[in-house]
Write an enzyme that holds these catalytic residues in place. Structure first.
Site, short mmCIF file in Angstrom:
data_model
loop_
_atom_site.label_atom_id
_atom_site.label_comp_id
_atom_site.label_asym_id
_atom_site.label_seq_id
_atom_site.Cartn_x
_atom_site.Cartn_y
_atom_site.Cartn_z
N ARG A 12 39.51 51.44 45.05
CA ARG A 12 39.81 50.09 45.59
C ARG A 12 41.15 49.57 45.07
O ARG A 12 42.15 49.59 45.77
CB ARG A 12 38.65 49.14 45.23
CG ARG A 12 38.66 47.84 46.02
CD ARG A 12 39.64 46.80 45.56
NE ARG A 12 39.39 46.35 44.18
CZ ARG A 12 40.23 45.58 43.50
NH1 ARG A 12 41.36 45.16 44.06
NH2 ARG A 12 39.97 45.22 42.25
N ASP A 13 41.20 49.13 43.82
CA ASP A 13 42.45 48.59 43.28
C ASP A 13 43.53 49.68 43.33
O ASP A 13 44.71 49.40 43.58
CB ASP A 13 42.22 48.13 41.83
CG ASP A 13 43.16 47.00 41.42
OD1 ASP A 13 44.06 46.68 42.21
OD2 ASP A 13 43.00 46.46 40.31
N HIS A 204 40.39 44.13 32.45
CA HIS A 204 40.94 44.77 33.65
C HIS A 204 42.47 44.68 33.51
O HIS A 204 43.08 43.72 33.98
CB HIS A 204 40.42 44.01 34.88
CG HIS A 204 40.94 44.50 36.19
ND1 HIS A 204 40.17 45.19 37.10
CD2 HIS A 204 42.15 44.38 36.77
CE1 HIS A 204 40.88 45.48 38.17
NE2 HIS A 204 42.10 45.00 38.00
N HIS A 206 46.37 45.95 33.86
CA HIS A 206 47.40 46.78 34.49
C HIS A 206 48.41 47.16 33.42
O HIS A 206 48.55 46.47 32.40
CB HIS A 206 48.04 46.01 35.66
CG HIS A 206 47.11 45.88 36.83
ND1 HIS A 206 47.26 46.61 37.99
CD2 HIS A 206 46.01 45.13 37.01
CE1 HIS A 206 46.28 46.30 38.83
NE2 HIS A 206 45.50 45.40 38.26
N CYS A 237 49.35 45.56 42.77
CA CYS A 237 48.75 44.44 43.50
C CYS A 237 49.74 43.95 44.56
O CYS A 237 50.89 43.68 44.24
CB CYS A 237 48.39 43.29 42.54
SG CYS A 237 47.74 41.87 43.43
N ASN A 246 46.30 49.95 37.46
CA ASN A 246 45.43 49.73 36.31
C ASN A 246 45.75 50.78 35.26
O ASN A 246 46.24 51.86 35.58
CB ASN A 246 43.96 49.94 36.70
CG ASN A 246 43.42 48.82 37.55
OD1 ASN A 246 43.19 49.02 38.73
ND2 ASN A 246 43.23 47.67 36.98
#
Ligand SMILES: CC(C)(COP(=O)([O-])OP(=O)([O-])OC[C@H]1O[C@@H](n2cnc3c(N)ncnc32)[C@H](O)[C@@H]1OP(=O)([O-])[O-])[C@@H](O)C(=O)NCCC(=O)NCCSC(=O)C[C@@](C)(O)CC(=O)[O-]
Length: 295
Positions: A12-13, A204, A206, A237, A246
């Site tokens: 996803r991310d 979470h 990055h 993002c 991430n």
């Protein structure tokens, strides 16, 4: 042995900002390989506007297409009721709502104020709970915002507390642009844990400025035991210019195993998966461990 819960973000991310559309078959194989590595929590899809995030437009096909491994939780982002209904129809085991500690990021990302986002989430949580589905809550920009700069720990604590009181079972704290450093991370966590129990908090981070592992180590020392990461450091993002992925899952697993913390993840398999997906996407492997590991 003490253990850490890992939530794998790669599908996803990791992929949402990939410039070329990734075929659903590759996404499905990635999710399946990550489950085979031992991840028990995989964020596999995102039910957001396909105009805003075209890469996630095939989320239903991905979620319904995966060969499910028993015991693995396959989750999806759901910013509103429309997203939740689609995620439930596709069989998401868990869903996540997302907002931010900064107003300007929230507006750019989900087109509403922080207060409005919380109003929007209330019916999402209600329906999800009626269906027996747990809801995670994300707070972005907890250690810096691309539009507002430094963010006060109290602002993060306020939003995290509001999500927790709404009924989110876990609150994930996003250093969206990776600008945080360890002391700032500890100060932020100290404020947030006044509002949300530590066992409900996830980091979470990055890795834009190469600080993610240092920040994670600082929070592990504080007792935090839930970490989000992305295989091969995939990601970025779309609403945070210059943000890289991430922190790489391989690097996190290497660190945790070195500290004697259990993850349930097989590092050999994970490294192989990181190399495989980097090849599929034609990008450099973003994990230092992934590049160096010789078994
Ligand atoms: C949040 C919305 C949906 C608000 O949407 P909106 O912009 O307020 O507009 P709307 O609600 O009026 O809807 C506009 C259009 O989107 C459609 N739509 C509306 N909802 C959905 C939905 N669920 N699924 C599919 N389509 C949807 C809706 O049907 C309509 O379609 P149109 O009539 O124009 O053809 C929109 O702004 C959006 O999708 N934004 C993208 C947000 C996003 O995905 N950002 C990246 C993920 S967050 C992240 O990465 C950070 C995180 C979590 O990892 C933590 C960290 O690192 O900080």
């Amino acid at each position: 042995m003490d253990s850490v819960k890992l939530v794998e973000m790669g599908p996803r991310d990791g992929l949402q900002n990939e410039p070329a559309l990734v075929p659903a078959a590759i996404k499905i194989e990635l999710v399946e390989r990550l489950a085979d590595c031992g991840f028990a929590y995989i964020e596999a899809a995102s039910f957001v506007s396909p105009r805003r995030i075209p890469q996630m437009a095939d989320s239903s096909g991905v979620l319904t297409g995966i060969r499910r491994r028993e015991g693995v939780v396959y989750s999806a982002l759901t910013p509103n009721l429309q997203g939740l209904q689609a995620a439930l129809a596709a069989g998401a085991d868990e869903v996540a709502v997302f907002t931010a500690a900064s107003e300007r990021f929230c507006q750019r990302n989900i087109n509403c104020s922080v207060a409005e986002s919380l109003e929007r989430f209330a019916p999402v949580l209600q329906l999800a709970h009626e269906r027996g589905v747990r809801v995670r809550g994300y707070v972005s920009t907890v250690l810096g915002c691309p539009y507002e700069g430094n963010i006060a720990p109290a602002a993060v604590a306020r939003v995290a507390g509001a999500l927790y009181r709404l009924g989110c079972h876990e609150i994930s704290l996003g250093d969206t642009i990776g600008t945080g450093t360890p002391r700032a991370a500890v100060a932020m966590l100290s404020a947030v844990r006044q509002e949300v129990p530590l066992v409900r908090l996830a980091a979470h981070f990055h890795d834009t400025y190469g600080q993610a592992l240092a920040n994670l180590y600082a929070l592990l020392e504080q007792g935090l035991r839930i970490i989000d990461s992305s295989v091969a450091g995939l990601g970025g993002c779309p609403y945070a210019h210059g943000a890289t992925g991430n922190v790489a899952s391989e690097d996190v697993v290497y660190l945790l195993h070195g500290l004697g913390l259990e993850t349930g993840v097989d590092l050999d398999r994970l490294v192989a998966t990181g190399r495989w997906v980097s090849l599929q996407l034609g990008r450099e492997n973003g994990s230092k461990t992934g590049r160096a590991w010789n078994g």
